[in-house]
Write a protein that holds these residues in place. Structure first.
Motif, PDB file in Angstrom:
ATOM      1  N   LEU A   4       0.838  -1.202   0.000  1.00 16.44           N
ATOM      2  CA  LEU A   4       0.000   0.000   0.000  1.00 16.44           C
ATOM      3  C   LEU A   4       0.870   1.249   0.000  1.00 16.44           C
ATOM      4  O   LEU A   4       0.567   2.226  -0.696  1.00 16.44           O
ATOM      5  N   LEU A   5       1.952   1.218   0.760  1.00 20.82           N
ATOM      6  CA  LEU A   5       2.855   2.370   0.827  1.00 20.82           C
ATOM      7  C   LEU A   5       3.472   2.659  -0.535  1.00 20.82           C
ATOM      8  O   LEU A   5       3.472   3.805  -1.008  1.00 20.82           O
ATOM      9  N   LEU A   6       3.986   1.625  -1.202  1.00 22.93           N
ATOM     10  CA  LEU A   6       4.616   1.833  -2.501  1.00 22.93           C
ATOM     11  C   LEU A   6       3.582   2.248  -3.560  1.00 22.93           C
ATOM     12  O   LEU A   6       3.858   3.097  -4.407  1.00 22.93           O
ATOM     13  N   PHE A   7       2.393   1.658  -3.498  1.00 20.92           N
ATOM     14  CA  PHE A   7       1.328   2.063  -4.427  1.00 20.92           C
ATOM     15  C   PHE A   7       0.957   3.523  -4.220  1.00 20.92           C
ATOM     16  O   PHE A   7       0.782   4.281  -5.179  1.00 20.92           O
ATOM     17  N   SER A  72      10.653   7.490   9.706  1.00 24.65           N
ATOM     18  CA  SER A  72      11.513   6.319   9.575  1.00 24.65           C
ATOM     19  C   SER A  72      11.899   5.737  10.927  1.00 24.65           C
ATOM     20  O   SER A  72      12.388   4.604  11.000  1.00 24.65           O
ATOM     21  N   GLN A  73      11.667   6.495  12.008  1.00 26.22           N
ATOM     22  CA  GLN A  73      11.992   6.006  13.338  1.00 26.22           C
ATOM     23  C   GLN A  73      10.794   5.351  14.024  1.00 26.22           C
ATOM     24  O   GLN A  73      10.903   4.897  15.163  1.00 26.22           O
ATOM     25  N   ALA A  74       9.663   5.327  13.336  1.00 29.93           N
ATOM     26  CA  ALA A  74       8.426   4.885  13.987  1.00 29.93           C
ATOM     27  C   ALA A  74       8.012   3.464  13.621  1.00 29.93           C
ATOM     28  O   ALA A  74       6.868   3.083  13.810  1.00 29.93           O
ATOM     29  N   ALA A  75       8.922   2.668  13.096  1.00 32.38           N
ATOM     30  CA  ALA A  75       8.678   1.261  12.775  1.00 32.38           C
ATOM     31  C   ALA A  75       7.409   1.091  11.939  1.00 32.38           C
ATOM     32  O   ALA A  75       7.202   1.809  10.970  1.00 32.38           O
ATOM     33  N   GLU A  76       6.542   0.115  12.323  1.00 32.35           N
ATOM     34  CA  GLU A  76       5.357  -0.182  11.520  1.00 32.35           C
ATOM     35  C   GLU A  76       4.403   1.009  11.478  1.00 32.35           C
ATOM     36  O   GLU A  76       3.736   1.249  10.483  1.00 32.35           O
ATOM     37  N   GLY A  77       4.332   1.775  12.568  1.00 33.46           N
ATOM     38  CA  GLY A  77       3.489   2.961  12.578  1.00 33.46           C
ATOM     39  C   GLY A  77       3.921   3.971  11.545  1.00 33.46           C
ATOM     40  O   GLY A  77       3.094   4.707  10.993  1.00 33.46           O
ATOM     41  N   GLY A  78       5.219   4.036  11.263  1.00 34.45           N
ATOM     42  CA  GLY A  78       5.727   4.952  10.248  1.00 34.45           C
ATOM     43  C   GLY A  78       5.229   4.599   8.864  1.00 34.45           C
ATOM     44  O   GLY A  78       4.965   5.500   8.047  1.00 34.45           O
ATOM     45  N   LEU A  79       5.076   3.304   8.580  1.00 32.72           N
ATOM     46  CA  LEU A  79       4.528   2.881   7.290  1.00 32.72           C
ATOM     47  C   LEU A  79       3.089   3.377   7.136  1.00 32.72           C
ATOM     48  O   LEU A  79       2.697   3.875   6.076  1.00 32.72           O
ATOM     49  N   CYS A  80       2.299   3.246   8.198  1.00 35.84           N
ATOM     50  CA  CYS A  80       0.915   3.718   8.169  1.00 35.84           C
ATOM     51  C   CYS A  80       0.860   5.231   7.987  1.00 35.84           C
ATOM     52  O   CYS A  80       0.033   5.744   7.225  1.00 35.84           O
ATOM     53  N   LEU A  82       3.116   7.275   6.621  1.00 33.77           N
ATOM     54  CA  LEU A  82       3.542   7.707   5.299  1.00 33.77           C
ATOM     55  C   LEU A  82       2.486   7.374   4.247  1.00 33.77           C
ATOM     56  O   LEU A  82       2.194   8.184   3.355  1.00 33.77           O
ATOM     57  N   ALA A  83       1.882   6.182   4.349  1.00 33.02           N
ATOM     58  CA  ALA A  83       0.818   5.811   3.404  1.00 33.02           C
ATOM     59  C   ALA A  83      -0.386   6.741   3.563  1.00 33.02           C
ATOM     60  O   ALA A  83      -0.977   7.185   2.572  1.00 33.02           O
ATOM     61  N   GLY A  84      -0.748   7.067   4.804  1.00 33.63           N
ATOM     62  CA  GLY A  84      -1.857   7.985   5.044  1.00 33.63           C
ATOM     63  C   GLY A  84      -1.588   9.361   4.473  1.00 33.63           C
ATOM     64  O   GLY A  84      -2.473  10.007   3.902  1.00 33.63           O
ATOM     65  N   CYS A  85      -0.357   9.819   4.616  1.00 34.28           N
ATOM     66  CA  CYS A  85       0.054  11.106   4.061  1.00 34.28           C
ATOM     67  C   CYS A  85      -0.107  11.123   2.548  1.00 34.28           C
ATOM     68  O   CYS A  85      -0.726  12.033   1.983  1.00 34.28           O
ATOM     69  N   PHE A  86       0.433  10.128   1.866  1.00 30.96           N
ATOM     70  CA  PHE A  86       0.377  10.087   0.405  1.00 30.96           C
ATOM     71  C   PHE A  86      -1.062   9.986  -0.100  1.00 30.96           C
ATOM     72  O   PHE A  86      -1.457  10.682  -1.041  1.00 30.96           O
ATOM     73  N   ALA A 198      10.036   5.977   1.153  1.00 33.80           N
ATOM     74  CA  ALA A 198       9.070   4.875   1.167  1.00 33.80           C
ATOM     75  C   ALA A 198       9.751   3.536   0.889  1.00 33.80           C
ATOM     76  O   ALA A 198       9.459   2.529   1.544  1.00 33.80           O
ATOM     77  N   TRP A 199      10.686   3.536  -0.054  1.00 33.49           N
ATOM     78  CA  TRP A 199      11.383   2.291  -0.405  1.00 33.49           C
ATOM     79  C   TRP A 199      12.228   1.793   0.757  1.00 33.49           C
ATOM     80  O   TRP A 199      12.239   0.600   1.064  1.00 33.49           O
ATOM     81  N   SER A 200      12.945   2.705   1.407  1.00 36.35           N
ATOM     82  CA  SER A 200      13.801   2.308   2.532  1.00 36.35           C
ATOM     83  C   SER A 200      12.963   1.786   3.699  1.00 36.35           C
ATOM     84  O   SER A 200      13.338   0.810   4.362  1.00 36.35           O
ATOM     85  N   MET A 201      11.807   2.421   3.947  1.00 40.95           N
ATOM     86  CA  MET A 201      10.950   1.958   5.035  1.00 40.95           C
ATOM     87  C   MET A 201      10.308   0.619   4.701  1.00 40.95           C
ATOM     88  O   MET A 201      10.137  -0.232   5.580  1.00 40.95           O
ATOM     89  N   ALA A 202       9.936   0.424   3.434  1.00 38.96           N
ATOM     90  CA  ALA A 202       9.356  -0.858   3.030  1.00 38.96           C
ATOM     91  C   ALA A 202      10.354  -1.996   3.198  1.00 38.96           C
ATOM     92  O   ALA A 202       9.984  -3.131   3.515  1.00 38.96           O
TER      93      ALA A 202
END
Length: 330
Positions: A4-7, A72-80, A82-86, A198-202
């Protein structure tokens, strides 16, 4: 969540080309100097050139954007987050496009970063000291774009009007190309930086501290933006260069050159600014320098409303989407 993040980041880059990049070619298409498809292909090539050039020059705008958040310091929450932002910027920009109103994905992105950071429930995720360049760019993009457009047409408008149609068309094409290069230099940097993050976090690896975007990311961003421009830019051009102001080739040339100059200055300063706002302000300045009656205040009012609403709406939408994704992942 990683898919979802990369999409979402790829969708954001596409939407930027769909709703933002057409501003670079609005004047040259509206005055008939170039057909839309030819202008869109030129814009795609120039976006690529600008993105690569400014990445090689150090990517100062990209570094400013990367410093705004601690995702990038927020682990799995950071993925959510960043995806929410995009996704918030994609939804807002698509809604504005429906009405033909050009929005700034740059400001939407920054608002989304803020909203998602706050949604994590930790204010330390927001790097407040790094927001000063954002606020400076918010106002400078409008003020400098309008001033340079107005002063350039005041000083050189009569000279441009005396040029033959063929020479003036050539100058306008060159101005549109310069404007597209600077769009790539600004937005290409921003979204290449976000793609790299996004790629580095994924992949769950740290992003290199202080590093600019990778040239490969800049190439991919420019290609996707070019595809977006080819798919949906006509509506934005109709609003900015036909309905908002009545311009001829001389004004279109002055607007392109002045907005490219403003973006160059601001990019070299490392300020993330809105290419949409800069070009729109330059168009308005050129039109006002010749005749205030050629400026349609009702259309400008719509754009100012979109400008004022971008930050709160994108920020709120980003907060809501991030909270939803956090709950979904818990």
């Amino acid at each position: 969540m990683r898919l979802l993040l990369l999409f979402s980041v790829l969708a954001l880059i596409f939407v930027n080309g769909w709703t933002d990049a057409p501003n670079a070619i609005a004047g040259v298409v509206a005055t008939g100097s170039m057909p839309y498809r030819t202008a869109a292909r030129m814009a795609a090539a120039c976006n690529l050139s600008g993105a690569l050039l400014f990445c090689l020059l150090g990517g100062q705008v990209a570094k400013t954007i990367q410093n705004l958040s601690g995702f990038s310091q927020a682990a799995e929450g950071g993925l959510c987050a960043l995806a929410g932002c995009f996704l918030s910027v994609v939804l807002f920009a698509a809604a504005a496009w429906r009405w033909g109103i050009p929005t700034s994905e740059s400001h939407g992105l920054m608002a989304g970063i803020l909203g998602s950071s706050l949604a994590l429930g930790d204010e330390s995720a927001v790097c407040w000291q790094d927001w000063q360049p954002v606020l400076a760019g918010l106002f400078l993009s409008l003020g400098l774009g309008f001033f340079l457009g107005w002063i350039l047409y005041r000083l050189a408008g009569s000279l441009l009007l005396r040029m033959g149609d063929r020479r003036l068309t050539g100058w306008q094409k060159a101005g549109a190309a310069a404007c597209a290069v600077m769009h790539g230099g600004q937005d290409g940097q921003k979204f290449a930086a976000m793609l790299g993050l996004a790629w580095s976090m994924a992949e769950n690896r740290p992003l290199a501290a202080g590093g600019g975007p990778h040239p490969g990311a800049a190439v991919l961003c420019a290609a996707i933006m070019g595809l977006g421009t080819l798919c949906g830019g006509r509506r934005i051009i109709q609003k900015t260069a036909v309905e908002m102001v009545k311009i001829d080739k001389s004004q279109g040339t002055a607007a392109d050159l002045s907005s490219a100059a403003a973006l160059l200055v601001l990019s070299l300063m490392g300020l993330p600014v809105s290419t949409t706002h800069t070009k729109t302000a330059a168009l308005t300045g050129c039109a006002a320098a010749r005749s205030t009656s050629s400026v349609r205040l009702s259309i400008i009012g719509q754009m100012l409303a979109a400008w004022l609403l971008t930050f709160p709406l994108c920020g709120l939408l980003s907060w809501l989407l991030t909270r939803f994704l956090l709950i979904l992942m818990s």
